[in-house]
Design an enzyme around this catalytic site. Structure first.
Site, PDB file in Angstrom:
ATOM      1  CG  HIS A 111     -21.566 -78.932  -8.566  1.00 26.97           C
ATOM      2  ND1 HIS A 111     -21.469 -79.763  -7.474  1.00 26.97           N
ATOM      3  CD2 HIS A 111     -22.593 -78.069  -8.296  1.00 26.97           C
ATOM      4  CE1 HIS A 111     -22.400 -79.430  -6.583  1.00 26.97           C
ATOM      5  NE2 HIS A 111     -23.089 -78.414  -7.042  1.00 26.97           N
ATOM      6  CG  HIS A 183     -27.457 -79.812  -8.097  1.00 24.10           C
ATOM      7  ND1 HIS A 183     -28.295 -78.764  -7.819  1.00 24.10           N
ATOM      8  CD2 HIS A 183     -26.271 -79.490  -7.535  1.00 24.10           C
ATOM      9  CE1 HIS A 183     -27.647 -77.832  -7.151  1.00 24.10           C
ATOM     10  NE2 HIS A 183     -26.400 -78.259  -6.955  1.00 24.10           N
ATOM     11  CD  GLU A 314     -26.423 -80.374  -4.032  1.00 25.34           C
ATOM     12  OE1 GLU A 314     -25.274 -80.491  -4.523  1.00 25.34           O
ATOM     13  OE2 GLU A 314     -26.849 -79.312  -3.551  1.00 25.34           O
TER      14      GLU A 314
END
Length: 349
Positions: A111, A183, A314
């Site tokens: 991420h 997210h 996601e």
């Protein structure tokens, strides 16, 4: 439709952060902050029109910046980047050069690294004609190890059809991998119960098989006859015990035309009658069942956020694509424009 703005808190560096609340004529509300481009709350109707907050989060900025949150780092409601999901061993090669990234999810990169897009203050512009706000961030060359200066914008807008529309755009001055995603952790009961009773349908016939560190092996496996088959509705909890690693945290290969906005997932919560549909232009969606929520964080209602209290869908390109030549390309070149649209639509019946 109107946009309400208020102060959400200050960062540790003393930067004041704002909270923007969008509301439509039906009463649905979405609150977003320019810290991390985070969605902090979504008030969505049940079958009787009753509104409940259906995303996990905190009532003030401190919840997203304190030590407990930074330690567990669940990315509640944030835009993550420069590369959402994992890159194997924090390395990739591009145009003959190897790049090294933080291995913040050892042994892999996750991420965007130690300080991803979820932890920066974005510029903001209110867009009243769209009932929305546009967040912008300039990621400098070399930030978290990525090449190129990347200009990113993410627009959140709320329609009269109870759609939360996310529109992403990015440009770069050097070739660089880009894989932005959102997210939020959803719980359509409004945190009254865990998410195991939610019924999920995914328009995906395959998923990307992963190794024991959640990096794709390169195999796209058919879901038929496995606990990953959500081509028809199944409750999240029905087969979760059969999934190695403690639950779902897998990328599903969507059945769709590349680049077209199409239905990716439908979630129904039977007790409240709340329904969430997810549409996207992306080729994949990561379904995560809140496996690592451990009760150390306290939510907006003052209760611990425990395992399975939220799920994520996601929308994305596939994990580790920079190291997987058979996966859809994630490299953005100078002169190209990265575009992505994802829609979360809420209803009740």
């Amino acid at each position: 439709m109107h946009i309400k703005r208020e102060t959400f808190g200050k960062t540790k560096d003393g930067i004041e952060v704002q909270l923007y609340t969008l509301q439509n004529e039906k009463g649905m509300q979405v609150s977003v902050t320019n810290y991390g481009a985070i969605v902090t709350s979504v008030l969505a109707p049940d079958k009787d029109g009753k509104l409940e907050d259906v995303v996990l989060g905190f009532p003030s900025l401190d919840g997203y910046t304190n030590e407990a949150y930074q330690k567990s780092h669940p990315y509640f409601g944030a835009v993550v980047g420069r590369y959402g999901n994992r890159i194997a061993k924090g390395k990739f090669s591009l145009n003959g050069k190897e790049y090294s990234l933080a291995t913040n999810n050892a042994p892999n990169h996750l991420h965007g690294g130690n300080i991803g897009f979820d932890q920066v203050v974005w510029g903001v512009e209110e867009l009243p004609e769209q009932n929305g706000v546009q967040f912008t961030y300039l990621s400098p060359d070399g930030e978290e190890g990525y090449p190129g200066t990347l200009l990113v914008s993410v627009t959140y807008s709320l329609t009269e059809e109870n759609e939360l529309v996310l529109t992403y755009k990015a440009t770069t001055d050097q070739a660089t991998p880009v894989n932005l995603t959102h997210h939020s952790y959803f719980n359509l009961t409004g945190e009254a119960e865990d998410i195991l009773g939610h019924e999920l349908t995914l328009n995906a016939d395959q998923y990307t098989v992963v190794n024991d560190t959640l990096i794709p092996t390169g195999e796209l496996r058919n879901v038929t006859g496995t606990p990953f088959d959500f081509t028809t509705a199944h409750s999240i909890g029905e087969r979760i015990s059969q999934v190695e690693g403690g639950g779902y945290d897998h990328n599903f290969v969507l059945r769709k035309t590349e680049g077209a906005l199409a239905l990716a997932a439908t979630v129904v919560e039977p007790q409240s009658g709340r329904i969430m549909e997810v549409f996207t232009t992306e080729p994949g969606v990561q379904f995560y069942s809140g496996n690592f929520l451990d009760g150390t964080l306290t939510g907006k209602k003052g209760q611990p956020i425990t395992k399975r209290m939220g799920f994520c869908l996601e929308t994305q390109h596939f994990p580790d694509s920079p190291n997987q030549p058979t996966f859809p390309n994630t490299v953005l070149e100078p002169g190209q424009v990265y575009r992505q649209t994802t829609v979360y639509k809420f209803s009740g019946k």
